[in-house]
Design an enzyme around this catalytic site. Sequence first.
Site, short mmCIF file in Angstrom:
data_model
loop_
_atom_site.label_atom_id
_atom_site.label_comp_id
_atom_site.label_asym_id
_atom_site.label_seq_id
_atom_site.Cartn_x
_atom_site.Cartn_y
_atom_site.Cartn_z
N PHE A 83 6.79 15.09 3.51
CA PHE A 83 5.96 13.89 3.36
C PHE A 83 5.08 13.94 2.10
CE2 PHE A 83 6.39 14.34 8.00
CZ PHE A 83 6.73 13.06 8.39
N SER A 87 0.81 8.47 -2.73
CA SER A 87 1.49 7.39 -2.00
C SER A 87 0.96 5.98 -2.29
CB SER A 87 1.37 7.65 -0.49
OG SER A 87 0.02 7.52 -0.07
N THR A 135 10.83 5.85 0.77
CA THR A 135 10.25 4.53 0.98
C THR A 135 11.26 3.43 0.64
OG1 THR A 135 8.60 3.03 0.07
CG2 THR A 135 9.29 4.77 -1.37
N ASP A 136 11.05 2.25 1.22
CA ASP A 136 11.89 1.10 0.86
C ASP A 136 11.58 0.59 -0.55
OD1 ASP A 136 9.40 -0.03 1.41
OD2 ASP A 136 10.14 -1.48 2.88
N GLU A 137 10.44 1.04 -1.11
CA GLU A 137 10.05 0.53 -2.43
C GLU A 137 11.02 0.94 -3.53
OE1 GLU A 137 6.00 0.58 -3.57
OE2 GLU A 137 5.29 0.22 -1.55
N TYR A 160 4.79 4.63 -8.83
CA TYR A 160 4.97 5.27 -7.51
C TYR A 160 6.43 5.19 -7.07
CZ TYR A 160 5.30 5.47 -2.42
OH TYR A 160 5.71 5.75 -1.15
N ALA A 162 9.07 4.55 -8.76
CA ALA A 162 9.99 5.24 -9.67
C ALA A 162 9.96 6.75 -9.39
CB ALA A 162 9.59 4.96 -11.12
N LYS A 164 9.30 8.13 -6.50
CA LYS A 164 10.00 8.37 -5.22
C LYS A 164 11.52 8.24 -5.43
CE LYS A 164 8.47 9.01 -1.60
NZ LYS A 164 8.03 10.25 -0.90
P1 NAD Z 1 -0.82 9.85 2.39
O1 NAD Z 1 -1.25 9.57 0.99
O2 NAD Z 1 -1.65 9.36 3.51
O3 NAD Z 1 -0.71 11.45 2.58
C1 NAD Z 1 -0.15 12.28 1.62
C2 NAD Z 1 -0.48 13.72 1.99
O4 NAD Z 1 0.17 14.59 1.03
C3 NAD Z 1 -1.97 14.04 1.93
O5 NAD Z 1 -2.35 14.80 3.06
C4 NAD Z 1 -2.13 14.85 0.65
O6 NAD Z 1 -3.21 15.79 0.69
C5 NAD Z 1 -0.78 15.56 0.59
N1 NAD Z 1 -0.42 15.97 -0.78
C6 NAD Z 1 -0.45 15.21 -1.90
N2 NAD Z 1 -0.07 15.94 -2.96
C7 NAD Z 1 0.22 17.17 -2.50
C8 NAD Z 1 0.71 18.38 -3.10
N3 NAD Z 1 0.94 18.44 -4.43
N4 NAD Z 1 0.93 19.46 -2.32
C9 NAD Z 1 0.69 19.41 -0.98
N5 NAD Z 1 0.21 18.30 -0.36
C10 NAD Z 1 0.00 17.20 -1.10
O7 NAD Z 1 0.67 9.36 2.50
P2 NAD Z 1 1.44 8.67 3.72
O8 NAD Z 1 1.17 7.23 3.73
O9 NAD Z 1 1.20 9.48 4.94
O10 NAD Z 1 2.95 8.87 3.24
C11 NAD Z 1 3.64 10.08 3.51
C12 NAD Z 1 5.03 10.01 2.91
O11 NAD Z 1 5.74 8.92 3.49
C13 NAD Z 1 5.06 9.78 1.40
O12 NAD Z 1 6.10 10.57 0.87
C14 NAD Z 1 5.37 8.31 1.24
O13 NAD Z 1 6.07 8.06 0.05
C15 NAD Z 1 6.24 8.06 2.46
N6 NAD Z 1 6.21 6.69 3.01
C16 NAD Z 1 5.01 6.12 3.33
C17 NAD Z 1 5.01 4.84 3.91
C18 NAD Z 1 3.72 4.17 4.30
O14 NAD Z 1 3.74 3.01 4.69
N7 NAD Z 1 2.58 4.85 4.27
C19 NAD Z 1 6.22 4.17 4.14
C20 NAD Z 1 7.43 4.80 3.77
C21 NAD Z 1 7.40 6.07 3.22
O1 DAU Z 2 6.89 -0.07 1.77
C1 DAU Z 2 6.49 1.25 1.98
C2 DAU Z 2 5.24 1.53 1.18
O2 DAU Z 2 4.17 0.87 1.84
C3 DAU Z 2 4.93 3.01 1.02
O3 DAU Z 2 5.96 3.62 0.28
C4 DAU Z 2 3.58 3.24 0.33
O4 DAU Z 2 3.27 4.60 0.30
C5 DAU Z 2 2.52 2.49 1.11
O5 DAU Z 2 1.27 2.61 0.44
C6 DAU Z 2 2.89 1.01 1.26
O6 DAU Z 2 2.88 0.36 -0.04
P1 DAU Z 2 2.24 -1.09 -0.25
O7 DAU Z 2 1.88 -1.24 -1.67
O8 DAU Z 2 3.11 -2.13 0.37
O9 DAU Z 2 0.94 -0.92 0.69
P2 DAU Z 2 -0.59 -1.43 0.50
O10 DAU Z 2 -1.27 -1.19 1.82
O11 DAU Z 2 -1.20 -0.86 -0.72
O12 DAU Z 2 -0.43 -2.99 0.28
C7 DAU Z 2 0.23 -3.80 1.24
C8 DAU Z 2 0.28 -5.20 0.68
O13 DAU Z 2 -1.05 -5.74 0.67
C9 DAU Z 2 0.77 -5.27 -0.76
O14 DAU Z 2 1.53 -6.46 -0.93
C10 DAU Z 2 -0.52 -5.34 -1.58
C11 DAU Z 2 -1.46 -6.09 -0.65
N1 DAU Z 2 -2.88 -5.73 -0.74
C12 DAU Z 2 -3.21 -4.42 -0.67
C13 DAU Z 2 -4.53 -4.03 -0.73
C14 DAU Z 2 -4.93 -2.57 -0.65
C15 DAU Z 2 -3.84 -6.72 -0.85
O15 DAU Z 2 -3.53 -7.92 -0.88
N2 DAU Z 2 -5.16 -6.34 -0.88
C16 DAU Z 2 -5.54 -5.04 -0.83
O16 DAU Z 2 -6.76 -4.75 -0.90
#
Ligand code: NAD
Ligand code: DAU
Length: 361
Positions: A83, A87, A135-137, A160, A162, A164
Amino acid sequence: MSYTVLVTGGCGFIGANFVRYLLTERPDWRVVNIDKLTYAGNQANLADLADHPAYSFVHGDICDEALVNDLFSRHNVHAVVHFAAESHVDRSITGPDAFIRTNINGTFILLEAARNYWLGQQRQTDASRFLHVSTDEVFGSLGPTGYFTEETPYDPRSPYSASKASSDHLVRAYFHTYGLPVLLTNCSNNYGPYQFPEKLIPLILNNAQEGKALPIYGDGKNVRDWLYVVDHCEAIVRVLEQGALGGSYNIGGHNEKTNLDIVELLCDLLDKKIAPLPGNAPRRSLITFVRDRPGHDRRYAIDASKIERELGWRPKYTFEQGIEETVDWYLANRSWMAGVLNGSYQKYYESMYGARTEDKE
Ligand code: NAD
Ligand code: DAU
């Protein structure tokens, strides 16, 4: 000997939920969590599990080659669930360096360590797995119709995504070139407990409780496909245990919402659950349209039919259940939020959102 899973980034949002899930649902397994504790990593997310006999925490960086190699042999790692990443898209726009380092170089170091240990030292078993959480991104941005499938060409559009995409390619290359037993998952937007409040849902929940502006980028019509984080954790375990080696699986919630829909729903839920704002103003009145995110992807939507068909996974939570539980969790855990906001996050919050709210349209 018990099955040992090296979880990277287990103190972040999804990682912490995943560690909790594994320790409950796979009580015979051991979990080793390596986390650098960046601004997004929070040990409080797992504080109650610190003394769990099947859990070990290592404060370290996945880019530290010697440390990562040592972890494989010291713990006899059977599986990696990766993970750890930078992110947040907005941060990748203002400072891409850390994304390249952790998301690309860090993944490379983990892959090399797995290759050295499993293949070089002949420790690979039928159960060895390297599951890369992506991620789907990586697929880019959709128009009003269509879905991302596993065959959709990669088209990342932020630093980000790119980074991933680049790590996904490395992971696949290690399967084809070296026969490393890899698996990939590409998931849509998660929501749930322990999410850092720079992301839309916890940010809005926090601001709306405090009567602060609710920033919506652009016209608020960008669409995301939301999945409850526990469903994501279950899907990852399903892929880990049953996925076809070298394969990738799209994971999504069949739950497309515009950002404006999400923010309005959160406002309405809070209006029902907590004391009204001064003057009884509805929380929707806090909505503030701000300057758009550069290169803001318009729509994400996952076709999850492969994982449903091949592995029998479907989300268990409806959006209504998941969002209700999420709102209740943040209301019941205000001290968690306060701890995060008192930390290093505060400076970032003020610099980013302080500036953005001045750009009202
Ligand atoms: P997050 O930012 O909440 O957590 C990331 C964690 O990784 C943190 O605990 C941070 O301390 C740790 N970390 C960062 N750099 C590090 C390093 N160099 N060595 C060790 N630890 C490190 O992220 P998240 O939202 O929990 O996402 C986790 C994973 O899932 C990511 O790979 C992200 O791309 C993927 N993902 C997230 C979402 C989402 O909606 N949040 C969706 C799809 C995929
Ligand atoms: O799709 C999966 C991705 O979802 C993960 O890979 C990423 O790690 C995760 O951060 C998330 O990316 P998004 O950019 O979609 O998430 P975020 O919560 O930053 O934003 C969600 C949507 O809301 C996006 O269209 C931007 C918008 N937004 C976000 C913030 C923080 C706002 O309109 N206002 C805001 O303040």
